[in-house]
Design a protein around this motif. Structure first.
Motif, PDB file in Angstrom:
ATOM      1  N   LYS A   3       0.859  -1.179   0.000  1.00  0.00           N
ATOM      2  CA  LYS A   3       0.000   0.000   0.000  1.00  0.00           C
ATOM      3  C   LYS A   3       0.895   1.228   0.000  1.00  0.00           C
ATOM      4  O   LYS A   3       1.836   1.313   0.794  1.00  0.00           O
ATOM      5  CB  LYS A   3      -0.910  -0.005   1.222  1.00  0.00           C
ATOM      6  CG  LYS A   3      -2.007   1.017   1.168  1.00  0.00           C
ATOM      7  CD  LYS A   3      -2.981   0.821   2.321  1.00  0.00           C
ATOM      8  CE  LYS A   3      -4.173   1.724   2.136  1.00  0.00           C
ATOM      9  NZ  LYS A   3      -5.193   1.514   3.164  1.00  0.00           N
ATOM     10  N   ASP A   4       0.630   2.172  -0.892  1.00  0.00           N
ATOM     11  CA  ASP A   4       1.458   3.359  -1.022  1.00  0.00           C
ATOM     12  C   ASP A   4       0.564   4.563  -1.276  1.00  0.00           C
ATOM     13  O   ASP A   4      -0.044   4.674  -2.345  1.00  0.00           O
ATOM     14  CB  ASP A   4       2.444   3.159  -2.177  1.00  0.00           C
ATOM     15  CG  ASP A   4       3.491   4.245  -2.248  1.00  0.00           C
ATOM     16  OD1 ASP A   4       3.640   5.008  -1.278  1.00  0.00           O
ATOM     17  OD2 ASP A   4       4.167   4.332  -3.286  1.00  0.00           O
ATOM     18  N   ASP A   5       0.453   5.464  -0.294  1.00  0.00           N
ATOM     19  CA  ASP A   5      -0.375   6.670  -0.423  1.00  0.00           C
ATOM     20  C   ASP A   5      -1.813   6.346  -0.825  1.00  0.00           C
ATOM     21  O   ASP A   5      -2.378   6.976  -1.716  1.00  0.00           O
ATOM     22  CB  ASP A   5       0.238   7.657  -1.426  1.00  0.00           C
ATOM     23  CG  ASP A   5       1.564   8.217  -0.945  1.00  0.00           C
ATOM     24  OD1 ASP A   5       1.735   8.371   0.281  1.00  0.00           O
ATOM     25  OD2 ASP A   5       2.425   8.502  -1.794  1.00  0.00           O
ATOM     26  N   GLY A   6      -2.391   5.325  -0.210  1.00  0.00           N
ATOM     27  CA  GLY A   6      -3.776   4.973  -0.479  1.00  0.00           C
ATOM     28  C   GLY A   6      -3.986   4.133  -1.722  1.00  0.00           C
ATOM     29  O   GLY A   6      -5.092   3.720  -2.027  1.00  0.00           O
ATOM     30  N   VAL A   7      -2.923   3.869  -2.461  1.00  0.00           N
ATOM     31  CA  VAL A   7      -2.993   3.033  -3.659  1.00  0.00           C
ATOM     32  C   VAL A   7      -2.425   1.661  -3.293  1.00  0.00           C
ATOM     33  O   VAL A   7      -1.403   1.564  -2.621  1.00  0.00           O
ATOM     34  CB  VAL A   7      -2.181   3.653  -4.822  1.00  0.00           C
ATOM     35  CG1 VAL A   7      -2.202   2.755  -6.038  1.00  0.00           C
ATOM     36  CG2 VAL A   7      -2.700   5.041  -5.148  1.00  0.00           C
ATOM     37  N   ILE A   8      -3.093   0.620  -3.722  1.00  0.00           N
ATOM     38  CA  ILE A   8      -2.614  -0.735  -3.448  1.00  0.00           C
ATOM     39  C   ILE A   8      -2.031  -1.319  -4.727  1.00  0.00           C
ATOM     40  O   ILE A   8      -2.684  -1.331  -5.770  1.00  0.00           O
ATOM     41  CB  ILE A   8      -3.756  -1.628  -2.926  1.00  0.00           C
ATOM     42  CG1 ILE A   8      -4.298  -1.060  -1.609  1.00  0.00           C
ATOM     43  CG2 ILE A   8      -3.274  -3.065  -2.744  1.00  0.00           C
ATOM     44  CD1 ILE A   8      -5.539  -1.752  -1.112  1.00  0.00           C
TER      45      ILE A   8
END
Length: 161
Positions: free
Chosen positions: A110-115
């Protein structure tokens, strides 16, 4: 059986590592290479990213003295957004000395709300003769998108007769 550990140590210093030292082969314009030497072993990863596209391809060869003993080839396309995650997924697998077709183990980040998800579909799993396909997807609240994939294959080059 020394080949596989050498492969992992080489990959932990190669493409997947941010700021790894990359060279080129003059006779292969546009090539990017990483090299690793350990005793009589030499590992050369040579790859190409096609300018103006998301396409790339390459090969990794391991030599013992001056004899090639193992190889892997890969080709496909990844959007630029996928590359940092791809490198992370590969490096996480290499650090564990886990052979999954010479590529990465399935993983999610998960990175800044993006999976991001990395999937690896290994058709033939033995490091002496292998092939498969990897893929990266990006999942946002409103949609999911495939960011690219590569096919790969490789084999031990020593005679088994």
């Amino acid at each position: 059986d020394q080949i596989l550990p050498v492969f992992f140590r080489a990959m932990m210093k190669g493409y997947a590592v941010e700021h790894s030292v990359k060279g080129t082969i003059l006779e292969l314009p546009g090539s990017k290479t990483t090299e690793y030497v350990e005793g009589p072993f030499r590992v050369l990863d040579c790859y190409f990213s096609i300018h103006g596209t998301s396409q790339s391809f390459g090969q990794t060869v391991i030599w013992y003295d001056s004899t090639p003993v193992w190889m892997m080839q890969y080709a496909g396309a990844y959007e630029k957004e996928a590359i940092p995650f791809l490198k992370w997924a590969l490096l996480e697998t290499y650090k564990r000395f886990k052979f999954v077709g010479g590529r990465g183990a399935p993983i999610v980040k998960k990175d800044d709300g993006v999976i991001f998800t990395y999937s690896n579909y290994v058709e033939v799993p033995n490091w002496r003769n292998f092939r498969g396909r990897e893929e990266i997807q990006c999942h946002r609240r409103s949609h999911s998108k495939v960011l690219g994939s590569h096919t790969y294959s490789g084999r031990l080059l020593l005679s088994t007769f």
